[in-house]
Design an enzyme around this catalytic site. Structure first.
Site, PDB file in Angstrom:
ATOM      1  N   ARG A  35       0.814  -1.429   0.101  1.00 13.58           N
ATOM      2  CA  ARG A  35       0.215  -0.013  -0.051  1.00 13.58           C
ATOM      3  C   ARG A  35       0.918   1.286  -0.044  1.00 13.58           C
ATOM      4  O   ARG A  35       0.506   2.331  -0.671  1.00 13.58           O
ATOM      5  CB  ARG A  35      -0.887   0.006   1.342  1.00 13.58           C
ATOM      6  CG  ARG A  35      -2.096  -1.057   1.001  1.00 13.58           C
ATOM      7  CD  ARG A  35      -3.050  -1.331   2.224  1.00 13.58           C
ATOM      8  NE  ARG A  35      -4.319  -1.672   1.778  1.00 13.58           N
ATOM      9  CZ  ARG A  35      -4.708  -2.589   2.961  1.00 13.58           C
ATOM     10  NH1 ARG A  35      -4.500  -2.381   4.178  1.00 13.58           N
ATOM     11  NH2 ARG A  35      -5.855  -3.273   2.673  1.00 13.58           N
ATOM     12  N   LYS A 221     -20.159 -17.642  -0.181  1.00 11.99           N
ATOM     13  CA  LYS A 221     -21.520 -17.360   0.212  1.00 11.99           C
ATOM     14  C   LYS A 221     -22.330 -16.530  -0.867  1.00 11.99           C
ATOM     15  O   LYS A 221     -21.888 -15.621  -1.160  1.00 11.99           O
ATOM     16  CB  LYS A 221     -21.600 -16.807   1.594  1.00 11.99           C
ATOM     17  CG  LYS A 221     -21.407 -17.654   2.777  1.00 11.99           C
ATOM     18  CD  LYS A 221     -21.474 -17.124   3.966  1.00 11.99           C
ATOM     19  CE  LYS A 221     -21.400 -18.035   5.195  1.00 11.99           C
ATOM     20  NZ  LYS A 221     -21.561 -17.161   6.533  1.00 11.99           N
ATOM     21  N   GLY A 377     -10.371  -8.657  -2.037  1.00 13.98           N
ATOM     22  CA  GLY A 377     -10.044  -9.952  -1.359  1.00 13.98           C
ATOM     23  C   GLY A 377      -9.491 -11.043  -1.919  1.00 13.98           C
ATOM     24  O   GLY A 377      -8.424 -11.114  -2.144  1.00 13.98           O
ATOM     25  N   GLY A 400     -13.268  -3.761   0.157  1.00 12.34           N
ATOM     26  CA  GLY A 400     -14.535  -3.498   0.036  1.00 12.34           C
ATOM     27  C   GLY A 400     -14.960  -2.385  -0.951  1.00 12.34           C
ATOM     28  O   GLY A 400     -16.112  -2.163  -1.374  1.00 12.34           O
TER      29      GLY A 400
HETATM   30  P1  AMP Z   1     -15.311 -14.815  -0.114  1.00  7.87           P
HETATM   31  O1  AMP Z   1     -14.673 -14.177   0.886  1.00  7.87           O
HETATM   32  O2  AMP Z   1     -16.853 -15.009  -0.029  1.00  7.87           O
HETATM   33  O3  AMP Z   1     -14.893 -14.461  -1.428  1.00  7.87           O
HETATM   34  O4  AMP Z   1     -14.756 -16.463  -0.329  1.00  7.87           O
HETATM   35  C1  AMP Z   1     -13.558 -16.767  -0.075  1.00  7.87           C
HETATM   36  C2  AMP Z   1     -13.493 -18.093   0.461  1.00  7.87           C
HETATM   37  O5  AMP Z   1     -14.236 -19.172  -0.106  1.00  7.87           O
HETATM   38  C3  AMP Z   1     -11.893 -18.580   0.218  1.00  7.87           C
HETATM   39  O6  AMP Z   1     -11.310 -18.817   1.548  1.00  7.87           O
HETATM   40  C4  AMP Z   1     -12.284 -19.881  -0.214  1.00  7.87           C
HETATM   41  O7  AMP Z   1     -11.383 -20.957   0.359  1.00  7.87           O
HETATM   42  C5  AMP Z   1     -13.634 -20.421  -0.162  1.00  7.87           C
HETATM   43  N1  AMP Z   1     -14.342 -21.414  -1.032  1.00  7.87           N
HETATM   44  C6  AMP Z   1     -14.348 -21.280  -1.986  1.00  7.87           C
HETATM   45  N2  AMP Z   1     -14.897 -22.368  -2.657  1.00  7.87           N
HETATM   46  C7  AMP Z   1     -15.370 -23.186  -1.581  1.00  7.87           C
HETATM   47  C8  AMP Z   1     -15.951 -24.084  -1.450  1.00  7.87           C
HETATM   48  N3  AMP Z   1     -16.367 -25.149  -2.501  1.00  7.87           N
HETATM   49  N4  AMP Z   1     -15.915 -24.580  -0.063  1.00  7.87           N
HETATM   50  C9  AMP Z   1     -15.742 -23.930   0.891  1.00  7.87           C
HETATM   51  N5  AMP Z   1     -15.132 -22.714   0.991  1.00  7.87           N
HETATM   52  C10 AMP Z   1     -14.962 -22.380  -0.332  1.00  7.87           C
END
Ligand code: AMP
Length: 419
Positions: A35, A221, A377, A400
């Site tokens: 940064r 999610k 992220g 974010g």
């Molecule tokens: P997000 O912060 O929602 O973008 O999620 C990122 C996280 O999703 C990462 O740490 C990944 O390890 C996790 N991830 C991706 N695919 C899967 C999966 N099939 N099952 C569980 N976690 C997952």
């Protein structure tokens, strides 16, 4: 709109809001200076013009004055990066700050203490008792908002011009990231180079992109990406949904997902997204096969199966080979690509292949002339892990802030300068 390139800083003082929220180890050594490096072109341009710089930033989430969050810890390194001495004043308000700023000579740099040592920076009351009533909360909020005006004015009066180079906090309507801009005439406020690059990259994807446009939305999610998906549906030609989110879609269509990540309260939402995609003629691409594991571990027993036929006690942790190929082909036929969220648990080497295949396809599409933006992220961690960061068009520095741009929101830090 004023720009950094057009503005001549000779003999002028610039208040530059940067994002020096760098990670520090227990001995207060900077463990990642990305940064700080990102702000150097802006700082160097101002100094080369013969201007002086007052640097404002936050560091961490202090609740008040806390030594471990002091910006004094970054001064030595900034001085090394700039190749010149850097001054520091252990406050960002008051007479000592006014004096230090007034004494600043052309070509000099002054770092102010962490802006978030004051509640006025964020405009949120602090120290309220947990059982504080609504009236007490409202009064405290009113009080901090009132003193925020003075706080902001004090910062603005230190300088002749305002430069915002902190894209990472552009989604916050804080004193130094947005409100301060009102204290400067349009010709005296502008984006720094980093901010300008980030805004241009987002606009290349979100406004009049070259088609076909493909968004790859992965991660864990559906619920955390729903606004993004809804906004993208009206803008893209292909929407790839992968990662843990895909199992909610598989279950919504009647599939068996075993112990995979799945949000039962999002099944209807998933169906609505699929219907909306059809209505808008968007090619919604979901994985058809996956690598499954008998536990959430790199060393778990693995197998491959269809996304909607996962046996009980097993969970999908990565794209299967068939899906990786199909998704890669969609990506390679695109002219504009946005990637947010990994396609599997890429942190485990045994489940990184799907995310690697996506990254590789983006690299190939970019080499063939597509514009690719990676951000928000974990996909940044992913592209860095595979060593592809310099083979895509742009890797955003704002987690974010970038996500809010993709959600279609106008960021306060951007609006404050553009008007
Ligand atoms: P997000 O912060 O929602 O973008 O999620 C990122 C996280 O999703 C990462 O740490 C990944 O390890 C996790 N991830 C991706 N695919 C899967 C999966 N099939 N099952 C569980 N976690 C997952």
């Amino acid at each position: 709109m004023q720009t950094l390139d057009k503005f001549n800083f000779a003999g002028k003082k610039a208040f530059v809001r940067v994002d020096f929220n760098v990670p520090l180890d227990e001995n207060m050594n900077i463990t990642d200076d990305t940064r700080m490096r990102a702000a150097l072109p802006t700082l160097k341009k101002i100094l080369a013009d013969g201007g002086s710089i007052i640097i404002g930033s936050h560091l961490g989430r202090p609740k008040g004055r806390e030594d471990k969050f002091s910006l004094k810890h970054i001064v030595k390194h900034l001085s090394e990066l700039l190749g010149q001495p850097v001054k520091f004043v252990d406050d960002c308000q008051g007479d000592a700050v006014k004096k230090a700023a007034a004494e600043l000579k052309a070509g000099e740099v002054l770092v102010l203490e962490n802006l978030r040592f004051y509640a006025e920076e964020e405009g949120k009351p602090r120290g309220l008792a947990e059982d504080a009533g609504d009236e007490e909360k409202a009064a405290a909020k009113k009080a901090v908002k009132a003193s925020q005006k003075e706080f902001t004015k004090h910062l603005a009066e230190l300088a002749d011009a305002y430069v915002n180079d902190a894209f990472g906090t552009a989604h916050r309507a804080h004193a130094s990231t947005a409100l301060i801009a009102d204290c400067f005439a349009p010709e005296n406020k502008m984006f720094g180079y980093l901010m300008q690059k980030e805004v241009e990259a987002v606009e290349k994807v979100m406004k009049n992109p070259v088609r076909p446009v493909t968004a790859i939305i992965g991660g864990s999610k559906v619920s955390s990406k729903i606004t993004i998906i809804e906004n993208l549906l009206s803008k893209v030609d292909n929407l790839i949904i992968c990662g843990g989110m895909a199992y909610t879609f598989a279950k919504a269509m009647g599939g068996k997902v075993g112990t995979s990540l799945c949000e039962d309260d999002m099944l209807e939402t998933a169906i609505n997204i699929m219907n909306k995609a059809k209505e808008l003629n968007v090619n919604l691409v979901l994985p058809t096969d996956c690598v499954i594991a008998d536990s959430f571990s790199n060393d778990a027993k693995t197998s491959t199966c269809k996304n909607n036929e996962i046996p009980d006690g097993w969970m999908g942790l990565d794209l299967g080979p068939e899906s990786a190929k199909v998704l890669a082909n969609v990506i390679k036929s695109s002219k504009t690509i946005l990637w947010n969220g990994p396609a599997g648990v890429f942190e485990f080497p045994n489940f990184e292949a799907g995310s690697r295949a996506i990254a590789q396809a983006i690299v190939e599409a970019t080499a063939a002339g597509a514009f690719s933006l990676i951000g928000g992220g974990d996909s940044v961690a992913c592209i860095n892990k595979f060593g592809f960061a310099d083979k895509v068009s742009y890797v955003s520095t704002g987690g974010g802030a970038l996500l809010e741009c993709i959600e279609g929101r106008e960021l306060p830090g951007i609006k404050a300068i553009r008007g």
